[in-house]
Design an enzyme around this catalytic site. Structure first.
Site, PDB file in Angstrom:
ATOM      1  N   ASP A 103       0.831  -1.206   0.000  1.00 18.22           N
ATOM      2  CA  ASP A 103       0.000   0.000   0.000  1.00 18.22           C
ATOM      3  C   ASP A 103       0.865   1.255   0.000  1.00 18.22           C
ATOM      4  O   ASP A 103       2.006   1.237   0.445  1.00 18.22           O
ATOM      5  CB  ASP A 103      -0.878   0.060   1.257  1.00 18.22           C
ATOM      6  CG  ASP A 103      -1.796  -1.128   1.372  1.00 18.22           C
ATOM      7  OD1 ASP A 103      -2.176  -1.679   0.329  1.00 18.22           O
ATOM      8  OD2 ASP A 103      -2.116  -1.490   2.521  1.00 18.22           O
TER       9      ASP A 103
HETATM   10  N1  URA Z   1      -1.236  -6.007   3.924  1.00 19.51           N
HETATM   11  C1  URA Z   1      -1.697  -4.743   3.941  1.00 19.51           C
HETATM   12  O1  URA Z   1      -2.703  -4.463   4.579  1.00 19.51           O
HETATM   13  N2  URA Z   1      -1.011  -3.814   3.257  1.00 19.51           N
HETATM   14  C2  URA Z   1       0.100  -4.063   2.560  1.00 19.51           C
HETATM   15  O2  URA Z   1       0.674  -3.173   1.955  1.00 19.51           O
HETATM   16  C3  URA Z   1       0.568  -5.386   2.546  1.00 19.51           C
HETATM   17  C4  URA Z   1      -0.133  -6.338   3.238  1.00 19.51           C
END
Ligand code: URA
Length: 238
Positions: A103
């Site tokens: 993310d």
């Molecule tokens: N899980 C998440 O919530 N975000 C990420 O970036 C990777 C795994």
């Protein structure tokens, strides 16, 4: 070794379908010999491949470990003009792209590669490698709540597979959890923690399979060592 039409398509000659037609039409030579069968396996780095008498350009396969900083999007371009992971690889000639996704507001380990087969296997549910996260969550989840994460929890898109969850540190208003999963659903760790009522305030991926962040700094990368690459491929039956 890869199928000839795939190598041609990857080299940007044309679509896979169009490349098959070109092979059938006798326009493709491998090491000087015209090939008209579609099943031919070639080594894109060693075999001399020509289309209409001109050599194709094949890229050397390269795989990097990248420490994605916060507020960088895991994409090769962004219509909104935000920093992307591609910005960090401008000096690399090969077009490496991210394997899976972190993310915008997650930092940590991301693999970047131009090896399509490796990327496929790393993200395929059947082979998916362990991924380890340190999640700082609001409040102090109980052992029962952590057990729910360990057993698997129901999210909008179905039950999660069992996870390894360890309490690393209790702070005044937050708790640091180590969470190891092998699935890679969208925002999975955030949604898992949200589901037990303890939303994530900070998330970092520290490990993919045996590859760890080590002492890397945000925004830096390093190429995998041949031995690491071999080990990774072995793990993925490549
Ligand atoms: N899980 C998440 O919530 N975000 C990420 O970036 C990777 C795994």
């Amino acid at each position: 070794m890869e199928r000839l039409q795939k190598v041609l398509a990857h080299a940007g000659v044309a679509s896979r379908r169009k490349c098959e037609d070109m092979i059938l039409e006798g326009r493709v030579r491998v090491n000087g010999e015209t090939v008209t069968e579609l099943g031919r396996k070639v080594d894109p780095l060693l075999d001399q491949i020509e289309v209409d008498g001109k050599p194709i350009m094949t890229e050397r396969k390269r795989t990097f470990l990248f420490y994605k900083p916060l507020r960088v999007i895991t994409s090769m371009s962004d219509p909104q003009g935000r920093p992307t992971v591609a910005d960090y690889f401008r000096e690399i000639d090969e077009r490496v792209y991210p394997v899976g996704r972190l993310d915008y507001d997650t930092e940590g380990l991301l693999l970047m590669t131009n090896d399509g087969e490796l990327a496929n296997r790393l993200t395929h549910p059947k082979y998916e490698a362990d991924k380890c996260y340190l999640a700082t969550v609001k409040g102090h989840p109980s052992e029962e709540q952590l057990d729910r994460l360990r057993r698997g929890i129901r999210l909008e898109d179905g039950w999660t597979a069992p996870a390894q969850v360890r309490r690393v540190k209790d702070r005044r208003n937050t708790t640091v959890l180590e969470i190891v999963i092998h699935e890679g659903r969208n925002r999975q760790v955030r949604r898992m923690c949200e589901a037990i009522g303890h939303p994530v305030v900070h998330l970092i991926r520290t490990r993919i399979a045996f590859l760890t962040l080590g002492s890397m700094k945000p925004g830096t990368y390093r190429e995998l060592k041949p031995r690491e690459l071999e080990r990774l491929k072995r793990l993925l039956y490549l």
